[in-house]
Motif scaffolding. Sequence first.
Motif, PDB file in Angstrom:
ATOM      1  N   MET A 116       2.864   7.316   4.283  1.00 57.87           N
ATOM      2  CA  MET A 116       3.263   6.876   2.962  1.00 57.87           C
ATOM      3  C   MET A 116       2.376   5.733   2.478  1.00 57.87           C
ATOM      4  SD  MET A 116       5.629   8.937   2.030  1.00 57.87           S
ATOM      5  CE  MET A 116       6.165   8.179   0.545  1.00 57.87           C
ATOM      6  N   LEU A 117       1.992   4.841   3.372  1.00 56.90           N
ATOM      7  CA  LEU A 117       1.123   3.744   2.950  1.00 56.90           C
ATOM      8  C   LEU A 117      -0.219   4.264   2.469  1.00 56.90           C
ATOM      9  CD1 LEU A 117       1.831   0.965   5.600  1.00 56.90           C
ATOM     10  CD2 LEU A 117       2.548   1.031   3.211  1.00 56.90           C
ATOM     11  N   THR A 118      -0.723   5.294   3.099  1.00 54.13           N
ATOM     12  CA  THR A 118      -1.984   5.896   2.668  1.00 54.13           C
ATOM     13  C   THR A 118      -1.858   6.413   1.236  1.00 54.13           C
ATOM     14  OG1 THR A 118      -2.547   6.505   4.927  1.00 54.13           O
ATOM     15  CG2 THR A 118      -3.678   7.706   3.173  1.00 54.13           C
ATOM     16  N   GLU A 119      -0.742   7.071   0.945  1.00 56.52           N
ATOM     17  CA  GLU A 119      -0.516   7.596  -0.401  1.00 56.52           C
ATOM     18  C   GLU A 119      -0.394   6.473  -1.424  1.00 56.52           C
ATOM     19  OE1 GLU A 119      -0.781  10.799  -1.291  1.00 56.52           O
ATOM     20  OE2 GLU A 119      -1.369  11.049   0.796  1.00 56.52           O
ATOM     21  N   LEU A 120       0.220   5.357  -1.064  1.00 57.21           N
ATOM     22  CA  LEU A 120       0.323   4.209  -1.967  1.00 57.21           C
ATOM     23  C   LEU A 120      -1.034   3.569  -2.199  1.00 57.21           C
ATOM     24  CD1 LEU A 120       2.026   2.058  -3.530  1.00 57.21           C
ATOM     25  CD2 LEU A 120       2.121   0.802  -1.364  1.00 57.21           C
ATOM     26  N   ARG A 121      -1.790   3.403  -1.132  1.00 54.19           N
ATOM     27  CA  ARG A 121      -3.074   2.700  -1.228  1.00 54.19           C
ATOM     28  C   ARG A 121      -4.149   3.513  -1.951  1.00 54.19           C
ATOM     29  NH1 ARG A 121      -2.155   0.524   4.716  1.00 54.19           N
ATOM     30  NH2 ARG A 121      -1.267  -1.503   4.191  1.00 54.19           N
ATOM     31  N   ARG A 122      -4.007   4.828  -1.955  1.00 52.20           N
ATOM     32  CA  ARG A 122      -5.012   5.662  -2.625  1.00 52.20           C
ATOM     33  C   ARG A 122      -5.144   5.292  -4.104  1.00 52.20           C
ATOM     34  NH1 ARG A 122      -5.098  11.566  -0.659  1.00 52.20           N
ATOM     35  NH2 ARG A 122      -4.073  10.249   0.809  1.00 52.20           N
ATOM     36  N   PRO A 123      -4.073   5.312  -4.898  1.00 49.75           N
ATOM     37  CA  PRO A 123      -4.219   4.953  -6.312  1.00 49.75           C
ATOM     38  C   PRO A 123      -4.146   3.443  -6.574  1.00 49.75           C
ATOM     39  CG  PRO A 123      -1.997   5.732  -5.921  1.00 49.75           C
ATOM     40  CD  PRO A 123      -2.746   5.895  -4.629  1.00 49.75           C
ATOM     41  N   LEU A 124      -3.609   2.683  -5.595  1.00 49.37           N
ATOM     42  CA  LEU A 124      -3.399   1.243  -5.788  1.00 49.37           C
ATOM     43  C   LEU A 124      -3.940   0.454  -4.599  1.00 49.37           C
ATOM     44  CD1 LEU A 124       0.293   1.589  -6.987  1.00 49.37           C
ATOM     45  CD2 LEU A 124      -1.685   1.118  -8.437  1.00 49.37           C
ATOM     46  N   PRO A 125      -5.261   0.456  -4.416  1.00 51.86           N
ATOM     47  CA  PRO A 125      -5.829  -0.177  -3.224  1.00 51.86           C
ATOM     48  C   PRO A 125      -5.604  -1.687  -3.147  1.00 51.86           C
ATOM     49  CG  PRO A 125      -7.560   0.463  -4.760  1.00 51.86           C
ATOM     50  CD  PRO A 125      -6.275   1.033  -5.286  1.00 51.86           C
ATOM     51  N   GLY A 126      -5.337  -2.331  -4.264  1.00 52.50           N
ATOM     52  CA  GLY A 126      -5.132  -3.777  -4.252  1.00 52.50           C
ATOM     53  C   GLY A 126      -3.707  -4.218  -3.973  1.00 52.50           C
ATOM     54  N   VAL A 127      -2.789  -3.282  -3.860  1.00 55.02           N
ATOM     55  CA  VAL A 127      -1.384  -3.624  -3.620  1.00 55.02           C
ATOM     56  C   VAL A 127      -1.189  -3.989  -2.151  1.00 55.02           C
ATOM     57  CG1 VAL A 127       0.959  -2.693  -3.533  1.00 55.02           C
ATOM     58  CG2 VAL A 127      -0.496  -2.218  -5.499  1.00 55.02           C
TER      59      VAL A 127
END
Length: 121
Positions: free
Chosen positions: A1-12
């Motif tokens: 899930m973190l990979t999916e979050l970081r893909r469009p929002l790498p700065g989060v």
Amino acid sequence: MLTELRRPLPGVRALSGSAEAIPLPDSSVDAVLAGNAMHWFDMAVAGLEIARVLAPGGILAGLWNVMDDGVEWVSGQPHQDDQTADVRTSETSPPPEASPAHRSSRQPPPPGMTGLDRTAS
């Protein structure tokens, strides 16, 4: 899930953790939200951990999806508490475009909780 979050929002900033081991400092958050998940928590451990990270006056919000039987296409769907329902074979129709998007209601808290919000969409 973190990979999916970081893909469009790498700065989060995203951290791995669990309700029983929250990787945040004491009194560091104003709210803890749990969507469709609190029934999986070991509340004897998670409750203390959530209280630890909440700032004074902070809130715990448990959020659950509920079936809104007031909408025609929803009322025909099998309910999770219907033990005889077979979701794989149920006939469904698409939701009408004019349906209300979201509604909120205040519900009585379960034992040991100070509040519980329910949303239906």
